[in-house]
Design an enzyme around this catalytic site. Structure first.
Site, PDB file in Angstrom:
ATOM      1  N   HIS A  51       0.870  -1.178   0.000  1.00 63.68           N
ATOM      2  CA  HIS A  51       0.000   0.000   0.000  1.00 63.68           C
ATOM      3  C   HIS A  51       0.904   1.225   0.000  1.00 63.68           C
ATOM      4  O   HIS A  51       1.715   1.409   0.919  1.00 63.68           O
ATOM      5  CB  HIS A  51      -0.933  -0.011   1.205  1.00 63.68           C
ATOM      6  CG  HIS A  51      -1.919  -1.129   1.182  1.00 63.68           C
ATOM      7  ND1 HIS A  51      -2.196  -1.917   2.278  1.00 63.68           N
ATOM      8  CD2 HIS A  51      -2.699  -1.597   0.172  1.00 63.68           C
ATOM      9  CE1 HIS A  51      -3.103  -2.820   1.947  1.00 63.68           C
ATOM     10  NE2 HIS A  51      -3.427  -2.654   0.671  1.00 63.68           N
TER      11      HIS A  51
ATOM     12  N   GLU B 154       1.576   3.627   3.123  1.00 61.21           N
ATOM     13  CA  GLU B 154       1.969   3.064   4.413  1.00 61.21           C
ATOM     14  C   GLU B 154       3.490   3.117   4.477  1.00 61.21           C
ATOM     15  O   GLU B 154       4.193   2.276   3.929  1.00 61.21           O
ATOM     16  CB  GLU B 154       1.409   1.654   4.560  1.00 61.21           C
ATOM     17  CG  GLU B 154      -0.126   1.663   4.572  1.00 61.21           C
ATOM     18  CD  GLU B 154      -0.760   0.289   4.650  1.00 61.21           C
ATOM     19  OE1 GLU B 154      -0.023  -0.717   4.817  1.00 61.21           O
ATOM     20  OE2 GLU B 154      -2.007   0.201   4.551  1.00 61.21           O
TER      21      GLU B 154
ATOM     22  N   HIS C 148       3.206  -3.496   6.824  1.00 61.74           N
ATOM     23  CA  HIS C 148       2.043  -2.618   6.687  1.00 61.74           C
ATOM     24  C   HIS C 148       1.911  -1.693   7.885  1.00 61.74           C
ATOM     25  O   HIS C 148       2.404  -1.980   8.979  1.00 61.74           O
ATOM     26  CB  HIS C 148       0.763  -3.447   6.571  1.00 61.74           C
ATOM     27  CG  HIS C 148       0.620  -4.159   5.278  1.00 61.74           C
ATOM     28  ND1 HIS C 148      -0.072  -3.646   4.206  1.00 61.74           N
ATOM     29  CD2 HIS C 148       1.106  -5.365   4.874  1.00 61.74           C
ATOM     30  CE1 HIS C 148      -0.015  -4.500   3.197  1.00 61.74           C
ATOM     31  NE2 HIS C 148       0.692  -5.553   3.573  1.00 61.74           N
TER      32      HIS C 148
ATOM     33  N   GLU D  78       1.755  -5.759  10.844  1.00 57.36           N
ATOM     34  CA  GLU D  78       0.833  -4.620  10.811  1.00 57.36           C
ATOM     35  C   GLU D  78       1.068  -3.804  12.079  1.00 57.36           C
ATOM     36  O   GLU D  78       0.951  -4.338  13.187  1.00 57.36           O
ATOM     37  CB  GLU D  78      -0.604  -5.115  10.760  1.00 57.36           C
ATOM     38  CG  GLU D  78      -1.641  -4.073  10.483  1.00 57.36           C
ATOM     39  CD  GLU D  78      -1.839  -3.789   9.009  1.00 57.36           C
ATOM     40  OE1 GLU D  78      -1.790  -2.595   8.642  1.00 57.36           O
ATOM     41  OE2 GLU D  78      -2.058  -4.748   8.236  1.00 57.36           O
TER      42      GLU D  78
END
EC number: 3.5.1.114
Length: 309
Positions: free
Chosen positions: A19, A22, A113, A174
């Site tokens: 992404h 990010e 992420h 994450e």
């Protein structure tokens, strides 16, 4: 449980920018590339900027979410003039790091992420693969200054949609909260430390160390909850309740407030006790997800060691 052996883990791919907004993974990968980090001890390292077009414009994606493009169906789909860039890129990455589900795939894949939700440091994995679960336990024991948790997606490999599913063994890291397009030093250092511990674990494994049996707790997603919506316009009509906001992983009981409507009414949780994850994640508004709900499970781990010839 009987001890389990695995072949040596000689290759790892560290991916960032799946992404494009990010920033932790983007800058960690760039830093490793800048210093030409391609081998540490027994482990060969590939660093990959997964979605360079999205990174260039600092957006999550350019046409469609790359991290939903790694199902078997999309990886085998025919490329036409109308195929979104991210589907093309997914097939390129599959050729580079996979093919998915094959013996040629990279031994370990970590995808980095960020989230705007208060998730702390969370490892996300598919099913009960003992290797990433042992790595999770190792990181948990090493990183005592931050909460380290794990989330499981109970999805068949053929339907696994994220980049990390390309590796023989894999997980996503994450970390949040961090706003999109922003780089925070504390979050960067948390991710770097987790990556460093993973590489250290791989070296210990390849040197013949045995990792003891034990157990870990992980959160298995059972459903997603959308925002309340106007029945005519479809627009959201409530926000996350202040008592739920930033309380990811805190047990949600029946009657606990979950939404506060724009006219002041409280919407309460109904049903069984579950744990909320990715509460008010920015990127999930378009997916019509206010938060996930998960069960906490205990996974028993056998001792594991490297298989010798």
């Amino acid at each position: 449980m009987e001890s389990v052996s695995f072949p040596p883990l000689s290759s790892i791919a560290i991916c960032g920018g799946t992404h494009g907004n990010e920033m932790t993974g983007v800058y960690l990968v760039r830093e490793m590339q800048k210093h030409k980090v391609d081998k540490i001890g027994s482990v060969s390292i590939s660093t990959v900027l997964s979605n360079p077009r999205a990174v260039d414009v600092c957006r999550r994606y350019t046409e469609t979410d790359l991290n939903r493009c790694f199902t078997d169906a999309l990886l085998s789909s025919a490329i036409t003039d109308s195929t979104p860039y991210e589907v093309r890129r997914a097939q390129e990455l599959n050729a580079q790091l996979g093919p998915k589900g094959s013996e040629k795939a990279v031994d370990m894949l970590i995808d980095l992420h960020n989230t705007t939700a208060n998730m702390g440091l969370c490892l996300i994995f598919y099913n009960a693969d003992y290797l990433p679960l042992q790595i999770f336990k190792y990181i948990q024991n090493k990183m005592l200054s931050v909460p380290v948790r794990a989330m499981q997606l109970d999805i068949p490999l053929s339907d696994a949609y994220s980049l990390d599913s390309l590796g023989k063994h894999s997980f996503s890291i994450e970390v949040g909260p961090q706003p999109n397009g922003v780089l925070r030093a504390d979050i960067f250092n948390i991710v770097k430390e987790a990556v460093d511990h993973t590489i250290a674990w791989l070296q210990e494994f390849n040197s013949g160390s045995t990792f003891k049996a034990g157990e870990v707790e992980a959160f298995t997603v059972v459903k997603s909850v959308d925002y309340p919506r106007d029945p005519v316009t479809g627009e959201i009509s409530a926000a996350i309740h202040p008592q739920l906001q930033d309380n990811d992983f805190k047990l949600l009981k029946p009657g606990d407030p979950i939404f506060l409507s724009f006219t002041g009414e409280t919407v309460k949780h109904e049903g069984e006790e579950l744990y909320p994850l990715f509460v008010n994640e920015c990127a999930y508004y378009e997916k019509k997800i206010a938060f996930h709900l998960a069960q906490k499970r205990t996974f028993k781990l056998p001792s594991i060691h490297m298989k010798k010839d």
